[in-house]
Motif scaffolding. Structure first.
Motif, PDB file in Angstrom:
ATOM      1  N   ARG A  93      10.870  50.472  59.238  1.00  0.00           N
ATOM      2  CA  ARG A  93      12.148  50.806  58.584  1.00  0.00           C
ATOM      3  C   ARG A  93      13.269  49.905  59.093  1.00  0.00           C
ATOM      4  NH1 ARG A  93      14.090  52.317  55.574  1.00  0.00           N
ATOM      5  NH2 ARG A  93      15.320  54.180  55.881  1.00  0.00           N
ATOM      6  N   PHE A  94      12.923  49.002  59.986  1.00  0.00           N
ATOM      7  CA  PHE A  94      13.918  48.090  60.544  1.00  0.00           C
ATOM      8  C   PHE A  94      13.615  46.657  60.104  1.00  0.00           C
ATOM      9  CE2 PHE A  94      14.265  51.773  63.100  1.00  0.00           C
ATOM     10  CZ  PHE A  94      15.562  51.796  63.587  1.00  0.00           C
ATOM     11  N   VAL A  95      14.608  45.822  60.114  1.00  0.00           N
ATOM     12  CA  VAL A  95      14.376  44.436  59.694  1.00  0.00           C
ATOM     13  C   VAL A  95      13.435  43.721  60.641  1.00  0.00           C
ATOM     14  CG1 VAL A  95      16.436  43.976  58.349  1.00  0.00           C
ATOM     15  CG2 VAL A  95      16.547  43.836  60.822  1.00  0.00           C
ATOM     16  N   THR A  96      13.294  44.269  61.831  1.00  0.00           N
ATOM     17  CA  THR A  96      12.407  43.637  62.796  1.00  0.00           C
ATOM     18  C   THR A  96      10.945  44.001  62.556  1.00  0.00           C
ATOM     19  OG1 THR A  96      12.940  45.494  64.203  1.00  0.00           O
ATOM     20  CG2 THR A  96      14.053  43.426  64.673  1.00  0.00           C
TER      21      THR A  96
ATOM     22  N   GLY B 186      16.627  50.312  51.803  1.00  0.00           N
ATOM     23  CA  GLY B 186      16.642  49.090  52.599  1.00  0.00           C
ATOM     24  C   GLY B 186      16.072  49.284  53.994  1.00  0.00           C
ATOM     25  N   MET B 187      16.277  48.253  54.784  1.00  0.00           N
ATOM     26  CA  MET B 187      15.821  48.336  56.168  1.00  0.00           C
ATOM     27  C   MET B 187      17.016  48.240  57.098  1.00  0.00           C
ATOM     28  SD  MET B 187      12.324  46.197  56.178  1.00  0.00           S
ATOM     29  CE  MET B 187      12.662  45.312  54.689  1.00  0.00           C
ATOM     30  N   VAL B 188      16.911  48.901  58.207  1.00  0.00           N
ATOM     31  CA  VAL B 188      18.046  48.932  59.122  1.00  0.00           C
ATOM     32  C   VAL B 188      18.247  47.542  59.716  1.00  0.00           C
ATOM     33  CG1 VAL B 188      18.935  49.940  61.221  1.00  0.00           C
ATOM     34  CG2 VAL B 188      17.601  51.330  59.655  1.00  0.00           C
ATOM     35  N   LYS B 189      19.441  46.988  59.529  1.00  0.00           N
ATOM     36  CA  LYS B 189      19.680  45.650  60.064  1.00  0.00           C
ATOM     37  C   LYS B 189      20.605  45.682  61.267  1.00  0.00           C
ATOM     38  CE  LYS B 189      23.456  44.511  56.936  1.00  0.00           C
ATOM     39  NZ  LYS B 189      23.967  43.628  55.912  1.00  0.00           N
ATOM     40  N   LEU B 219      13.545  48.424  69.185  1.00  0.00           N
ATOM     41  CA  LEU B 219      13.463  48.328  67.734  1.00  0.00           C
ATOM     42  C   LEU B 219      14.344  47.228  67.159  1.00  0.00           C
ATOM     43  CD1 LEU B 219      13.616  52.132  66.963  1.00  0.00           C
ATOM     44  CD2 LEU B 219      11.666  50.668  66.513  1.00  0.00           C
ATOM     45  N   LEU B 220      15.500  47.033  67.720  1.00  0.00           N
ATOM     46  CA  LEU B 220      16.501  46.203  67.063  1.00  0.00           C
ATOM     47  C   LEU B 220      17.446  45.622  68.107  1.00  0.00           C
ATOM     48  CD1 LEU B 220      17.258  45.823  63.975  1.00  0.00           C
ATOM     49  CD2 LEU B 220      19.038  47.498  64.380  1.00  0.00           C
ATOM     50  N   ILE B 298      16.839  58.081  60.029  1.00  0.00           N
ATOM     51  CA  ILE B 298      16.315  56.847  59.444  1.00  0.00           C
ATOM     52  C   ILE B 298      14.899  57.081  58.923  1.00  0.00           C
ATOM     53  CG2 ILE B 298      15.588  54.490  59.978  1.00  0.00           C
ATOM     54  CD1 ILE B 298      17.864  54.413  62.057  1.00  0.00           C
TER      55      ILE B 298
END
Lengths: 101, 378
Positions: A93-96, B186-189, B219-220, B298
Motif C-alpha cells: 500500500r506504499f510507494v516503496t 493510490g499508494m502512500v507516498k 515502510l517509507l 491505510i
C-alpha cells in the motif's frame, strides 16, 4: 455460484444499512414512515416493560437511539500490536512496495 | 408556527447530522425522547451550544426546547454566514465536534463565513483541528470547493478539562458541489504530521515523533512530523500533548489518525475506570499507537479514513443530480448512520457493493441536486 454469492453480499450490505427487504425500496420507505408516525403519538407515560418490548421489536436500531454523536471510531483499546507479518501485508500500500502486483 | 409539519425523530443519535440535513433540506424537525431514561436527561451542553451556533449563523431559525431538554423543535432558517462571528464552544466537546457540521453549513450560506471558535482544540474523542487542516479541507476541495477562503487557523491550543484554545474558520460559499468519481486510493507516498504540547515540556513531542517514526521507518522514508510547542497564553488552560498524522497517497487521498492526552473532564472521571491509565500514557506509547492506528486506516484501503466516511457520504449526497462513485474501507458505524440519515432527509439511497478483491466497499449515488438558494444572485 460466484455471481450468486456476490449478489447476496450486495443485498446484505444494503440490508445492513437500510434495513430489511431493500428490493422494492419505495414501498418499504412508505411503510416505515407511517409506522414511525404511529409510534411517536403523544403518550406521556408508558410502562417501562412495554418500552423495552417495543425496543426489542425495533431490533438493531434501539441501542443507538441515544448513542454518542461522534465521527471518530478509532479506539486504542482494540488496536492490535503490529508484527512483522502485518508490515509485509501492508507494504504494497506504499510507494516503496512491490509495484508489479 | 402551529401549522408547520415537523419531521418526527427520536433520541439524541446523529444530532449534528440531523440538524445539518434539516437545515440544508429546509425540513423542520421535532426530536423527542432525548436521553429520557438517563441520569442526566435531555440535551447536553455541547448540543445546546451547537443550537446557539446555528442561531448565530442563520436567519429566521427557531429553536424550542422543553423544560427538561428531552424534546426539541427546530425550524431551520436561511444560513447567512458573515464575518467576525465568534462562538464559545464550551468544554464538554471539542471544537472538532462543531467544525464538522459548520463546514457543510458554511458552504451553503448567503455570504462566506468567518468565525472564531473557542474551546478545546485537541481531544481524543473528536478529530483534532490539525486533522481538519491536513485532511478534511482537502476532501472538501475534491468536491469543487474553492481553496481560497477555505482556511482554519489555530491561534491557541486548548485541551480538556479547561480548554482555552482558539481557532478561526473561514468557509467560502458554493453554488453547488461537483460530483466525484473517486475510486483510486493510490499508494502512500508520504506521511506528514504535527505534534503539539501545551503547558508541558516540548520534549514530549520529540518522544512521540521518535516512536512514530520508528514504526514508519521500515515502510517509507518520507516521514516528516512537525512540532508545535505552545507556551504562555497560547497554551490554553490545561496541560496536554498530542499528535495528528496524515498519510498522503499518489492519487491525492488523505488518511488521518490523531489523538491527544490530557487530564479527563470532571464529569467523565466517574464513568470511565481506565482514565487513570489513559492519563499516564507516556508519549512514546502515544506515538507508537497512533502510528499503528494510521497503518490500520491505510490497510482498510478507502479513499478516506473511517472518521471522514460520514462527511464523504454527505458531500456526495449534496452534489447536483450527477453520478458519484466512491470507494471506502469497512463501513464505520458513523458512516452507516450517515447513510440512514441521508435517506431520511433527502430520500436518497446509495448503491452499496463490496469489492471482494480488495476488501473495500464501493458506493454509488446520484446527488440530491441541492443548490445554494440563500446565495445572493449577482
Amino acid at each position: 455460484l460466484v455471481e450468486r454469492t456476490m449478489s447476496r453480499q450486495t443485498l446484505s450490505l444494503m440490508q445492513l444499512v437500510y434495513g430489511k427487504s431493500t428490493v422494492n425500496s419505495t414501498d418499504v420507505k412508505k411503510e416505515n414512515d407511517s409506522s414511525e408516525g404511529e409510534e411517536s403519538e403523544d403518550e406521556f407515560f408508558k410502562p417501562k416493560e412495554e418500552v423495552e418490548k417495543q425496543k426489542r421489536r425495533e431490533g438493531l436500531d434501539c441501542g443507538i437511539v441515544n448513542s454518542e454523536d461522534c465521527s471518530k471510531t478509532a479506539k486504542f483499546a482494540d488496536l492490535k500490536c503490529w508484527k512483522d507479518k502485518d508490515f509485509e501485508h501492508i507494504r504494497d500500500r506504499f510507494v516503496t512496495g512491490d509495484w508489479s502486483k | 408556527m402551529g401549522k408547520t409539519a415537523y419531521k418526527r425523530l427520536k433520541g439524541s443519535q446523529s444530532f449534528r447530522q440531523r440538524l445539518v440535513l434539516a437545515t440544508l433540506s429546509s425540513t423542520p424537525i421535532l426530536i423527542e425522547d432525548i436521553r429520557t431514561d438517563e441520569t442526566w436527561p435531555g440535551l447536553q451542553k455541547h448540543e445546546v451550544s451547537l443550537l446557539r451556533l446555528l442561531e448565530k449563523i442563520s436567519d429566521d431559525c427557531v429553536v424550542e426546547i422543553n423544560e427538561t431538554g428531552t424534546k426539541l423543535k427546530y425550524k431551520p432558517g436561511i444560513i447567512m454566514g458573515g464575518k467576525h462571528l465568534s462562538h464559545d464552544c464550551g468544554v464538554s466537546r471539542s471544537i472538532g465536534y462543531f467544525l464538522e457540521p459548520l463546514l457543510l453549513l458554511g458552504l451553503f450560506g448567503k455570504k462566506p463565513l468567518t468565525i472564531r471558535l473557542k474551546g478545546i482544540t485537541n481531544d481524543p474523542k473528536d478529530p483534532s483541528v490539525d486533522t481538519f487542516r491536513s485532511t478534511t479541507l482537502p476532501i472538501l476541495k475534491r468536491f469543487g470547493v474553492p481553496s481560497e477562503g477555505l482556511d482554519l487557523k489555530i491561534e491557541s491550543r486548548g485541551v480538556p478539562p479547561n480548554g482555552g484554545g482558539e481557532v478561526v474558520l473561514a468557509v467560502p460559499i458554493v453554488q453547488s458541489l461537483t460530483a466525484v468519481t473517486w475510486m483510486d486510493e493510490g499508494m502512500v507516498k508520504r506521511i506528514r504530521g504535527v505534534t503539539f504540547s501545551a503547558r508541558v515540556s516540548s520534549q514530549f513531542e520529540n518522544s512521540m515523533i521518535h516512536a512514530a517514526r520508528g514504526v514508519f521507518n521500515r515502510l517509507l522514508p518520507d516521514v516528516h512530523i512537525f512540532t508545535d510547542h505552545k507556551a504562555g497564553p497560547q497554551a490554553g488552560n490545561s496541560p496536554g500533548y498530542g499528535i495528528s498524522l496524515v498519510a498522503e497517497t499518489t492519487s491525492g487521498c488523505f488518511i488521518s489518525a490523531d489523538t491527544a492526552i490530557s487530564r479527563a473532564r470532571a464529569e467523565e472521571t466517574s464513568d470511565f475506570t481506565d482514565d487513570e491509565k489513559k492519563d499516564l500514557m507516556p508519549p512514546e506509547n502515544i506515538g507508537q499507537q497512533i502510528a499503528f492506528s494510521l497503518l490500520e486506516e491505510i490497510e482498510q484501503g478507502g479513499v478516506v479514513d473511517s472518521t471522514h466516511q460520514g462527511l464523504l457520504f454527505l458531500l456526495c449526497a449534496l452534489c447536483p443530480q450527477d453520478f458519484s462513485k466512491i470507494r471506502v474501507g469497512k463501513l464505520s458505524q458513523h458512516g452507516i448512520e450517515t447513510l440512514r440519515n441521508i435517506r431520511e432527509f433527502l430520500a436518497l439511497k446509495f448503491v452499496i457493493k463490496p469489492d471482494p478483491n480488495t476488501g473495500t466497499v464501493i458506493l454509488k449515488c446520484i446527488g440530491s441536486g441541492l443548490k445554494n438558494l440563500s446565495r445572493k444572485v449577482s
